[in-house]
Structures are given as C-alpha cells and as structure tokens.
Enzyme design. Structure first.
Site, PDB file in Angstrom:
ATOM      1  N   ARG A   2      93.923  33.321  29.380  1.00 15.98           N
ATOM      2  CA  ARG A   2      93.350  33.266  28.031  1.00 15.98           C
ATOM      3  C   ARG A   2      94.245  33.984  27.035  1.00 15.98           C
ATOM      4  NH1 ARG A   2      87.758  36.361  29.022  1.00 15.98           N
ATOM      5  NH2 ARG A   2      87.087  35.121  27.216  1.00 15.98           N
ATOM      6  N   SER A  43      90.262  53.350 -23.322  1.00 18.64           N
ATOM      7  CA  SER A  43      89.760  52.326 -22.423  1.00 18.64           C
ATOM      8  C   SER A  43      90.945  51.433 -22.099  1.00 18.64           C
ATOM      9  CB  SER A  43      88.647  51.529 -23.099  1.00 18.64           C
ATOM     10  OG  SER A  43      88.239  50.483 -22.248  1.00 18.64           O
ATOM     11  N   ARG A  46      82.538  43.142 -27.267  1.00 21.23           N
ATOM     12  CA  ARG A  46      83.446  42.463 -28.182  1.00 21.23           C
ATOM     13  C   ARG A  46      82.637  42.041 -29.399  1.00 21.23           C
ATOM     14  NH1 ARG A  46      84.260  40.165 -23.069  1.00 21.23           N
ATOM     15  NH2 ARG A  46      86.326  40.515 -22.178  1.00 21.23           N
ATOM     16  N   GLY A  76      92.688  48.403 -21.408  1.00 15.47           N
ATOM     17  CA  GLY A  76      92.471  46.964 -21.510  1.00 15.47           C
ATOM     18  C   GLY A  76      93.501  46.294 -20.618  1.00 15.47           C
ATOM     19  N   GLU A 103      96.425  49.077 -24.256  1.00 22.75           N
ATOM     20  CA  GLU A 103      96.746  47.736 -23.757  1.00 22.75           C
ATOM     21  C   GLU A 103      98.173  47.333 -24.089  1.00 22.75           C
ATOM     22  OE1 GLU A 103      94.033  44.934 -25.631  1.00 22.75           O
ATOM     23  OE2 GLU A 103      93.841  46.244 -27.358  1.00 22.75           O
ATOM     24  N   MET A 128      94.172  29.122  19.659  1.00 17.20           N
ATOM     25  CA  MET A 128      95.028  29.171  20.841  1.00 17.20           C
ATOM     26  C   MET A 128      94.216  28.803  22.067  1.00 17.20           C
ATOM     27  SD  MET A 128      97.483  32.329  19.997  1.00 17.20           S
ATOM     28  CE  MET A 128      96.163  33.391  19.613  1.00 17.20           C
ATOM     29  N   ARG A 166      82.971  41.084  20.811  1.00 25.08           N
ATOM     30  CA  ARG A 166      83.704  41.475  19.593  1.00 25.08           C
ATOM     31  C   ARG A 166      82.695  41.619  18.455  1.00 25.08           C
ATOM     32  NH1 ARG A 166      86.314  35.626  19.514  1.00 25.08           N
ATOM     33  NH2 ARG A 166      84.488  34.480  18.873  1.00 25.08           N
ATOM     34  N   CYS A 192      88.336  48.437 -18.927  1.00 22.53           N
ATOM     35  CA  CYS A 192      87.532  47.254 -19.199  1.00 22.53           C
ATOM     36  C   CYS A 192      88.391  46.047 -18.850  1.00 22.53           C
ATOM     37  CB  CYS A 192      87.068  47.223 -20.650  1.00 22.53           C
ATOM     38  SG  CYS A 192      88.409  47.267 -21.843  1.00 22.53           S
ATOM     39  N   ARG A 204      84.172  47.305 -29.547  1.00 14.34           N
ATOM     40  CA  ARG A 204      85.542  47.057 -29.987  1.00 14.34           C
ATOM     41  C   ARG A 204      85.504  46.342 -31.337  1.00 14.34           C
ATOM     42  NH1 ARG A 204      89.272  43.169 -26.480  1.00 14.34           N
ATOM     43  NH2 ARG A 204      88.038  41.558 -27.498  1.00 14.34           N
ATOM     44  N   TYR A 257      85.100  55.901 -15.655  1.00 15.30           N
ATOM     45  CA  TYR A 257      84.225  54.752 -15.405  1.00 15.30           C
ATOM     46  C   TYR A 257      85.039  53.466 -15.316  1.00 15.30           C
ATOM     47  CZ  TYR A 257      84.693  53.520 -20.363  1.00 15.30           C
ATOM     48  OH  TYR A 257      85.191  53.164 -21.578  1.00 15.30           O
ATOM     49  N   GLY A 296      89.595  29.281  17.961  1.00 18.67           N
ATOM     50  CA  GLY A 296      90.033  27.913  18.195  1.00 18.67           C
ATOM     51  C   GLY A 296      91.510  27.662  17.983  1.00 18.67           C
ATOM     52  N   HIS A 302      90.042  30.039 -19.889  1.00 17.67           N
ATOM     53  CA  HIS A 302      89.031  30.580 -20.808  1.00 17.67           C
ATOM     54  C   HIS A 302      87.628  30.349 -20.260  1.00 17.67           C
ATOM     55  CE1 HIS A 302      86.304  30.399 -24.339  1.00 17.67           C
ATOM     56  NE2 HIS A 302      87.018  31.445 -24.729  1.00 17.67           N
ATOM     57  N   ASN A 334      93.701  43.532 -19.059  1.00 17.38           N
ATOM     58  CA  ASN A 334      94.103  42.121 -19.195  1.00 17.38           C
ATOM     59  C   ASN A 334      95.356  42.044 -20.059  1.00 17.38           C
ATOM     60  OD1 ASN A 334      91.803  41.477 -17.822  1.00 17.38           O
ATOM     61  ND2 ASN A 334      90.711  40.651 -19.588  1.00 17.38           N
ATOM     62  N   ASP A 335      95.257  42.599 -21.267  1.00 17.13           N
ATOM     63  CA  ASP A 335      96.409  42.555 -22.165  1.00 17.13           C
ATOM     64  C   ASP A 335      97.530  43.470 -21.667  1.00 17.13           C
ATOM     65  OD1 ASP A 335      95.750  40.563 -23.853  1.00 17.13           O
ATOM     66  OD2 ASP A 335      95.034  41.835 -25.489  1.00 17.13           O
ATOM     67  N   LYS A 381      90.579  40.638  22.585  1.00 21.59           N
ATOM     68  CA  LYS A 381      89.870  40.225  23.798  1.00 21.59           C
ATOM     69  C   LYS A 381      90.203  41.158  24.953  1.00 21.59           C
ATOM     70  CE  LYS A 381      89.569  35.709  24.074  1.00 21.59           C
ATOM     71  NZ  LYS A 381      90.273  34.407  24.197  1.00 21.59           N
TER      72      LYS A 381
HETATM   73  P1  ADP Z   1      88.103  31.540  22.999  1.00 17.28           P
HETATM   74  O1  ADP Z   1      88.754  32.739  22.428  1.00 17.28           O
HETATM   75  O2  ADP Z   1      88.476  30.265  22.357  1.00 17.28           O
HETATM   76  O3  ADP Z   1      86.634  31.745  23.136  1.00 17.28           O
HETATM   77  P2  ADP Z   1      88.292  32.230  25.777  1.00 17.28           P
HETATM   78  O4  ADP Z   1      89.523  32.640  26.434  1.00 17.28           O
HETATM   79  O5  ADP Z   1      87.323  33.302  25.432  1.00 17.28           O
HETATM   80  O6  ADP Z   1      88.677  31.403  24.488  1.00 17.28           O
HETATM   81  O7  ADP Z   1      87.616  31.218  26.744  1.00 17.28           O
HETATM   82  C1  ADP Z   1      87.172  29.922  26.574  1.00 17.28           C
HETATM   83  C2  ADP Z   1      85.896  29.763  27.392  1.00 17.28           C
HETATM   84  O8  ADP Z   1      86.154  29.995  28.782  1.00 17.28           O
HETATM   85  C3  ADP Z   1      84.828  30.735  26.997  1.00 17.28           C
HETATM   86  O9  ADP Z   1      83.588  30.089  27.064  1.00 17.28           O
HETATM   87  C4  ADP Z   1      84.928  31.795  28.063  1.00 17.28           C
HETATM   88  O10 ADP Z   1      83.721  32.474  28.223  1.00 17.28           O
HETATM   89  C5  ADP Z   1      85.317  30.998  29.284  1.00 17.28           C
HETATM   90  N1  ADP Z   1      86.069  31.796  30.245  1.00 17.28           N
HETATM   91  C6  ADP Z   1      87.202  32.472  30.020  1.00 17.28           C
HETATM   92  N2  ADP Z   1      87.594  33.161  31.126  1.00 17.28           N
HETATM   93  C7  ADP Z   1      86.681  32.895  32.073  1.00 17.28           C
HETATM   94  C8  ADP Z   1      86.516  33.324  33.420  1.00 17.28           C
HETATM   95  N3  ADP Z   1      87.364  34.180  33.985  1.00 17.28           N
HETATM   96  N4  ADP Z   1      85.463  32.860  34.109  1.00 17.28           N
HETATM   97  C9  ADP Z   1      84.588  32.017  33.514  1.00 17.28           C
HETATM   98  N5  ADP Z   1      84.676  31.571  32.257  1.00 17.28           N
HETATM   99  C10 ADP Z   1      85.705  32.014  31.534  1.00 17.28           C
HETATM  100 MG    MG Z   2      86.040  33.482  23.865  1.00 15.91          MG
END
Ligand code: ADP
Ligand code: MG
Ligand code: MG
Length: 887
Positions: free
Chosen positions: A96, A777, A574, A779, A758, A107, A352, A844, A630, A864, A105, A468, A781-782, A26
């Site tokens: 952030r 070849s 086989r 083998g 093998e 952190m 990203r 193989c 084989r 191959y 989700g 198997h 697995n074996d 980020k």
């Molecule tokens: P996550 O990685 O879970 O998306 P973020 O740090 O990106 O967490 O942010 C959570 C939400 O808060 C996102 O919708 C982001 O766009 C918003 N947000 C983060 N920083 C700011 C900011 N400086 N101003 C407005 N919205 C923000």
């Molecule tokens: Mg975000």
C-alpha cells in the site's frame, strides 16, 4: 547507515504517530495503533526518503533496501507463522502507498500478493475454502495487472462480467470455486496476451514489482495534478506499507468496512459507516454491492432492510465500537477508519483524522471541548475560519432540484432567488415594492450600488473574483456569481440569453454564489443558524483574542448585520454611495458644475441634511461604539454621466446647459483616476466638501447622543494622505467644523481625526503624520495597488500566472503581501507609535477579513481589523487563532 524499513505488529513498533513525515500518514498510524495494542496485521513500512532515493538512482532499489525488506518479511513470518511463497500455507501481503498527507484515490494498493499457481492450492488447503482462495487469486491478478503491469483493466472486468452473465449471476459472490478457477486461467491468458510474458509466479518478483509500482504511482499524472492543486511538494515522496493480509472474503462471518467515529457531515456523536459481508478491500467504496449500515439506528433512519453490522455481528461490532472510542481518546479527534473482519476476528487497517464539513467541524470541536477531550483553545484552533463562510449565508436546500442554465465564478457566497432585472433603478424600484430581485449586469460600476443593495443577488457576465461586483457583493453580504461568460446580456432589451434560452425582466432566477451556478426558477433556501455551537465557539474565541473586530459598513442595515455578527464598531464607513442615492446625485452634480465656491456651497447645503440623516441612522445602530467615517474619496467624474444619451436629462435636472455639462465632464477626464484628483486632494482644492461632511457628522452625533444617551464616537478619516501637511490642512477643516457645531449646539462630543495609510509615502513618513493624526487605518487595497504598482481592476489577466509561477505566494489583493506591503504596515505602525504611543491602529479593506492577513495584523499588534459584515465572525475566529499562536 540510514534505516529504510520500520516494523509494526506483534508487540513491535519501530515508529509512531509522530513519524508522518518519515513513514507517511498510513504507516505512522499503523505503527501507532499497533503500539497501543489494537489488532493490526503485522507489517513494515519503507520510509518516504526511499522514494526519492529510488528516483535518484534511476528507478533502482539499493542492495541495503533488499536486505532490510527481507528482515521485514521475516518479521511478518515470525508473527503469523506463515511463510512468504510457502506452497502449503502461504503468507499473503498487501502493498500500500501512503504519503505524508492523505491523497485519496491517487495512488494504488495491491492485495493478496504472494499467490501463484502453487500457493493458491496451499491457501485452499489451509483455509478449507476453495472459493475464497480462488477469489483472492483472481482479485490479485486483476489488481496486479492493472497497477503493476499497467495493462488495460477493461478486459479483466469484461471477463468477470461475461463469467457472471454466462451463469445467470448478478453478484461476484455467486461465482463458485470452479467458476473462479476458470476465471483465473482466463486472466492469466489475458496477461500473457497483453504483456507478452506469463503472469509472474515468483513471489519476490511480485513484491518488488508492487513496491516499484507504489513509487511509480507518486509520479503518475493524477498524483501530480493532485499535488499541484493541494500544494504538496514532489520531494516528499510516498512510503510503502507491506502488511500481512487479513481476509474479509472468507464467508458470512467475514466482512470489510469503513467508518467515522462521528458523523462527518452533521458532526453528531454517532458512529457512521458502512460494511459489506464476504468482501475485500475497496468493495465497499467501489459500489460493487450496496453496502450495509454500521449501526441499527442508521439503518432504521434510512429505512434500509439489510442488517446493520450491529445486528449481523453484534460481538465484533461491540469490539469495533470500543476501538472507535479508544482511537478518539487517543488521537483526540474524529477518526476515519478502515477495518476487516476475518472469521469473526476484527482487524484494524487504517486510521486518520477524518475530513468533515464546516458544520461538522464546528459541532465536533465544541462537543469534544465539552466532553473534556480537548481544551477550548484546541477547539478554537480546529475550526477553519474560512469554512465558516459556508455557514453564514442562506444556502440552497440540498434536497431541491436545480435547473442549471449557466455557471460563473463563485464570487460571493450564499444563494438567492428573485425576479431578473437589468438595471439598478429597476432593482431599487421593484425591491421597494416588496419584490425579491436578482440584478443582472454585464459588469457593475459604482453607479449600480443602490441596485446591488436592493437586490437579493447579483449576476455579471464579465469580471473576476475581485471585480467591482464581487468585492461590493461580498462587502454587502449579497450572493454574487460573476464572469458567467456563456451568458449574453442585452440591458436595453432587458433580456439575457444563454444556451438557446432567454431570461426576461421579471422571470424568476436563482443564483448560488457558493458554487457559481445560475438556475432557472426559484430554488428554496435554508437560513443559517447563529446560535448553538456557532455561538459557543465564538464566545470562546472572543475571550481569547486581543484584536478588536470592526466592520466595513455604510448603511444602517449593514451596521445591524455587522452588530449581529459581533462587530465592535465600524472600521470603514464610505460616504460616496450616499452621494448617489435618490435626488442627491443632482445636488452633487450641481456642486461639481458650480463655477465658484458660492455655487458649490449652495449645492452642498442641499446635501447637508441628507448626509446628517445618513450618519444619524448609522450612529443609532452603532450606539456607544466607534464609527470611522471616511470623507469623500473617489474622483468627481464618477458622479457625472458617461453615456451620451444621459447628458440632456442630467443637464436639465441640474439646471445647467448641456454644453457646460459636457465641457465640465471633459475637463474632469483623467488618464489615471486611481492616482488622480481624489481623496484629500479633492478637499485641498475644495475644502468646503469636507467641511460640510464634517458638519453633518458632528450634528448627527450630537442629535443621537441627545436622543439616545449613548454618544457615538466618530472617527473622521482623511483618505489618500501622503504628507503631514495634507493631513494638517484637512484636520483644521474638520476641527473648525466641530468647533462651529459645538458652539451652535452648546455641547460637545468626543471625536478623533486620523488618516488612511494607503500610499507608500504616508507609511514612510508615518512618524510625522502621527504628530497630527490620532489614528491610522491601513487601507491595504490601495496600499497594495500603490506598493506593487498593480491595478486591482486590471490584474486579472496576469495575476493568476504570477501566483502559479510563485512570484506572489497568493493573490496579494486577497491575502496581504507580508514581505512588501506588510513591511510598510509594520514600519508605519512602529513609526506612528514612536511619535504617539497611544495611536489607534487598524486595517480596513478586503484583507481585514482574511485569516492569513489577520495573523499578520496580530504579529504587528494592530488594535483592530475591519471586515465586511459577513466576514466579521471569520475575523473573530481568525483573531483568536492568531492570539493563541502568538502566545
Ligand atoms: P487507500 O488509501 O486508497 O484506502 P489502502 O492501502 O488503505 O488504500 O487499501 C485499499 C483497501 O484495501 C482498503 O479497503 C484497505 O482496508 C484494504 N487493505 C489494505 N491492506 C490490507 C490488508 N493487509 N488486509 C486486508 N485488507 C487490506
Ligand atoms: Mg485506506
Ligand atoms: Mg480507501
């Protein structure tokens, strides 16, 4: 002195997109966006090494950091012309988290930091919008209480609900400034009651509390679990991004949204996303209100009423669309974006590379190469070969409803529906009559192969991902769910019970080998598409790769599938399954039960025409391509009955006394069949077995060459060779058969005689074995079983723990153990080539379809790889990637 704080915004960027390890994804991308002139609220990033330092120092902040953060705040203040903690026009920030790789989700983020009882009044005055200011304050307290103070957030949500209910509202946005002010008072009361102290009013305390919480979230349970599942080391740490707030909750000209620059599900070149007017941060994804579409087209397609952003805010939308294009061109990949509109002004908050389905990955890679945004080589490198698996098998129609009755392991991908059957013979009979069948077994064995082949799908109650059933099903491209433990199967009564329900023979069942689900009734499927983008990318991959790709196939049908998928030959055919089919098993048993060579030859003579027909059918499909056959490999007792009840019938069919049959079965019993009387050891003792097989091969090859003009290239492969002498004896048998057939037919064809490698001894003595053998070849697995001393069929109990403990990096039966087994392969390849420079080298076995193993095969420059038919495209792409990497 180590630098911990890196600024961005207002024309300054201390970092950029190459600094992901230091600044987290980020932070690096915020700095990058700022540096290319996109509208990014100013801020700074505390680097990831600080996270580790923080823990090393007993969760304390070093003084140096405090000074640098003060400079960072001053940087933001300078650009925004607002002051942190200023009671008349306060600067607010977000705090952030952001690790090297995105951990969605995992952190936490705190928004609106810097509000207190005094600054909120300043925000009211400066914005001229009391509702907005109090809404921001109540959001801040709620987030801070949850993320930093770790108080129970339920109480805050309840208070908000009650506030709405009391006033007869359903939406947060309906609450007035006074309502929100009252809610803030209530929230502060909740904090004091639960935390024992009043809500922190000092903005610097707030800031350091939030920074500590971001570092703290790196060690949260959910983050630890996520790291474990995704192989993310704990010492990477997270960065902290402190950034000026921009507000999407300032009324009707403000909004917040998330977007992809292309459709991440289908890959279409269309902006894709959602937004919400008068909202903040996660409101869009949190489902507080139903978000609106970004584009008019998407809204119309979905039949939605609420205006799209394109319609509601055309000017900002146009600006946003231009940013999307700019970002795609700059990053040369599809982007996943967060943005906010504050009073009609656009702000970028994140970008990203976007996650995408296999289908989208393929389409985006091909489109971008054709648009000239990336090269073809880059397009090849961007698609995960494993993900192609999702595209190659029929899949369940996502719109269909499913009545799931059990869940097992997703052992072989794809979906199938059909009538339940409980034994292989019935499967074969019903399939021959035109029925689709699902074969249900407690577990499968080689005797079930014909039934597995006839079935559309396979379900077992026991056995793991390398059982198997799983291995054979993947080889055949049959969907398979294995180890569905909740299912109990009574094969005699022909009934399966699960969770109080019963499935009887003939009842319709659907299995999804991609998810492991077992469903009652039939669920419609959709066929994969092998042309279009798939065909294009495969064409590019083929032009780049050095390794040839062959298939492990033993029936004309599998050979046809393999050719359709682009196989350039058969790497492993086989022959044992041919011994089970129809009436042949009786002849095979007569051969085993014969008292002497004459008896054995009489029985083998019955097999000859059948084998010849088998090989001819395969050669026809593989016209002009090499086919490695084989010779017989498994121990003979596999062909005798195991159940007491079968003995009488089998003895009668074979025309021998039941006591003789029983005695012979007892004689053939082995303590360790894998290391027993099998492979070339069978033919060292009974050469006539290989002689007849070789004869069948050469007769068939000559027949097909005469009929079609395209001569097949048989490569006769001797299994389980350990010494030069073994191969020499076996080669003499094969050559003698060839000579005899050529004399009888008055013509010749080209052929090779070679060996499986093998056994570790064969690898070590490869130099002298290559004096006799014209190809090797591997083998694997074996070779893995014999090198590691681990039986694949018994490894399930401990292998999982071994991988967890890091004893083996991956399951060595799935991905080749490069250090051990790989070293033997390399050594044998080198020694083989030293003796015979033009020796053909291939692999193989399961590893031939595994991208990491294919990369290894390229590194030792095998000729191959051979994979099961459905993995041929995966191998083609992986081989291309390996070639690009080796450049
Ligand atoms: P996550 O990685 O879970 O998306 P973020 O740090 O990106 O967490 O942010 C959570 C939400 O808060 C996102 O919708 C982001 O766009 C918003 N947000 C983060 N920083 C700011 C900011 N400086 N101003 C407005 N919205 C923000
Ligand atoms: Mg975000
Ligand atoms: Mg987010």
């Amino acid at each position: 002195m180590t630098q911990y704080v890196y600024r961005f915004g207002g024309g300054v960027s201390d970092g950029g997109k190459g600094d992901k390890n230091l600044l987290g994804g980020k932070g690096a991308n915020l700095a990058e966006m700022a540096s290319i002139g996109l509208p990014v609220p100013p801020g700074f990033t505390i680097s990831t090494p600080m996270c580790t330092t923080y823990y090393d120092e007993g969760e304390q902040f070093p003084q140096g950091l405090r000074d640098e953060v003060a400079n960072g705040i001053a940087h933001i203040e300078g650009i925004t012309a607002k002051r942190f903690g200023d009671a008349s026009d306060p600067l607010l920030v977000s705090v952030r988290s952001g690790a090297r790789v995105s951990m969605p989700g995992m952190m936490d983020t705190v928004l609106n930091l810097g509000l207190n009882d005094a600054t909120v009044e300043g925000l009211v005055a400066a914005s001229g919008d009391a509702r907005f200011a109090w809404d921001s304050y109540r959001r801040f307290i709620q987030m801070y209480a949850d993320v930093v103070l770790e108080l129970d957030h339920g109480a805050f949500e309840e208070a908000l609900e009650v506030a709405k209910e009391d006033r007869g509202f359903t939406l947060d946005t309906e609450l007035s400034a006074d309502d929100l002010k009252a809610l803030v008072a209530e929230y502060k009361g909740l904090v004091e009651a639960e935390w024992g102290k009043p809500f922190p009013q000092d903005v610097h305390d707030q800031l350091w509390g939030a920074v500590g919480a971001v570092f703290g979230s790196w060690q949260s349970e959910r983050a630890k679990v996520y790291r474990r599942l995704n192989d993310i080391p704990a010492n990477w740490g997270t960065a902290v991004n402190v950034q000026a707030m921009v507000f999407g909750n300032m009324g009707e000209t403000s909004a917040t949204g998330v977007a992809f620059t292309r459709d991440p599900s289908k890959g279409d070149r269309a902006y894709y996303g959602e937004f919400l007017i008068n909202a903040q941060g996660e409101d869009v994804v949190a489902g507080i209100r139903t978000p609106q579409y970004l584009t008019k087209t998407a809204r119309e397609e979905a039949g939605a009423k609420a205006a799209s952003m394109e319609e509601a805010m055309p000017a900002v939308y146009a600006e946003l669309a231009a940013v999307f294009d700019r970002l795609e061109t700059h990053y040369r990949d599809m982007q996943d974006i967060e943005f906010t509109v504050e009073r009609a002004k656009l702000w970028m908050l994140q970008t990203r590379s976007g996650k995408r389905t296999a289908k989208a990955a393929l389409k985006i890679a091909v489109d971008m190469a054709e648009e000239g945004l990336i090269t073809r080589d880059e397009a090849i490198a961007r698609v995960d070969p494993q993900a192609l698996d999702q595209l190659l098998h029929p899949t369940l129609d996502p719109r269909a409803t499913r009545d799931v009755i059990a869940k097992g392991l997703p052992a072989s991908p794809g979906a199938a529906s059909g009538a339940a059957v409980f034994d292989a013979d019935t499967a074969e009979k019903r399939a021959a009559a035109g029925d689709s069948v699902i074969l249900i077994r407690t577990e499968t064995s080689p005797e079930d192969i014909h039934g597995m082949h006839a079935a559309k799908g396979i379900l077992t109650a026991r056995g793991g991902m390398t059982s198997h059933a799983a291995v054979v099903a993947r080889g055949m491209g049959r969907p398979c769910v294995s180890g569905a433990g909740s299912v109990s199967i009574d094969a005699k009564a022909k009934v399966m019970s699960v969770g109080g329900r019963e499935v009887r023979e003939g009842d319709t069942l659907t299995i999804d080998g991609t998810t492991g689900e077992v469903m009652a009734g039939s669920v419609p499927t959709v066929q994969p598409e092998l042309s279009g983008d798939f065909g294009t990318l495969m064409g590019w991959a083929d032009a780049v790769r050095r390794l040839k790709v062959r298939a492990n196939a033993e029936t004309p049908h599998d050979c046809r599938t393999a050719r359709d998928f682009g196989a350039e030959g058969v790497g492993l055919c086989r022959t044992e399954h041919m011994f089970f089919e129809g009436s042949r098993i009786t002849a095979v048993r007569q051969m085993i039960l014969a008292e002497d060579e004459t008896g054995r030859r009489a029985a083998l003579a019955k097999l000859l025409p059948e084998q010849r027909a088998d090989f001819a059918a395969i050669f026809e499909v593989m016209a002009g391509l090499p086919v490695t056959i084989r010779l017989l490999d498994p121990p003979l007792h596999e062909f005798l009955p195991h159940e007491e009840t079968d003995f009488a019938d089998v003895a009668k069919a074979a025309g021998v006394d039941v006591d003789i049959l029983k005695r012979r079965a007892a004689e053939l019993h082995e303590f360790n069949p894998m290391l027993g009387h099998r492979g070339c050891r069978l033919a060292v003792t009974y050469p006539e077995i290989y002689e007849i097989q070789a004869r069948a091969i050469f007769e068939a090859a000559i027949d097909v060459a005469a009929a079609s003009g395209a001569a097949p290239i048989p490569e006769v492969m001797i299994p389980l060779v350990a010494t030069r002498r073994e191969l020499e004896l076996m080669k003499a048998v094969v050559d003698k058969a060839a000579k005899a057939v050529f004399a009888e037919r008055g013509t010749t064809i080209e052929y090779l005689v070679g060996t499986m490698i093998e056994l570790p001894r064969a690898a070590l003595r490869a130099g002298e074995i290559a004096e006799v053998g014209e190809f090797f070849s591997f083998g694997t697995n074996d070779l893995t079983q014999t090198t590691l001393g681990v039986s694949r069929d018994d490894a399930a109990r401990f292998l999982g723990v071994y991988v967890e403990q890091g004893i083996y990096a991956k399951d060595p039966f799935v991905s080749i153990d490069v250090e051990g087994v790989g070293e033997l392969v390399k050594l044998a390849a080198d020694r083989g080539r030293a003796t015979r420079p033009d020796i053909k080298l291939g692999i193989c076995g399961e590893h031939g379809g595994d991208p990491a193993s294919i990369d290894f095969c390229e590194s030792v420059r095998l000729d191959y790889v051979s994979a099961s038919p459905y993995r041929v495209p995966i191998a083609r792409l992986a081989a291309a990637q390996a070639a690009l990497k080796a450049r």
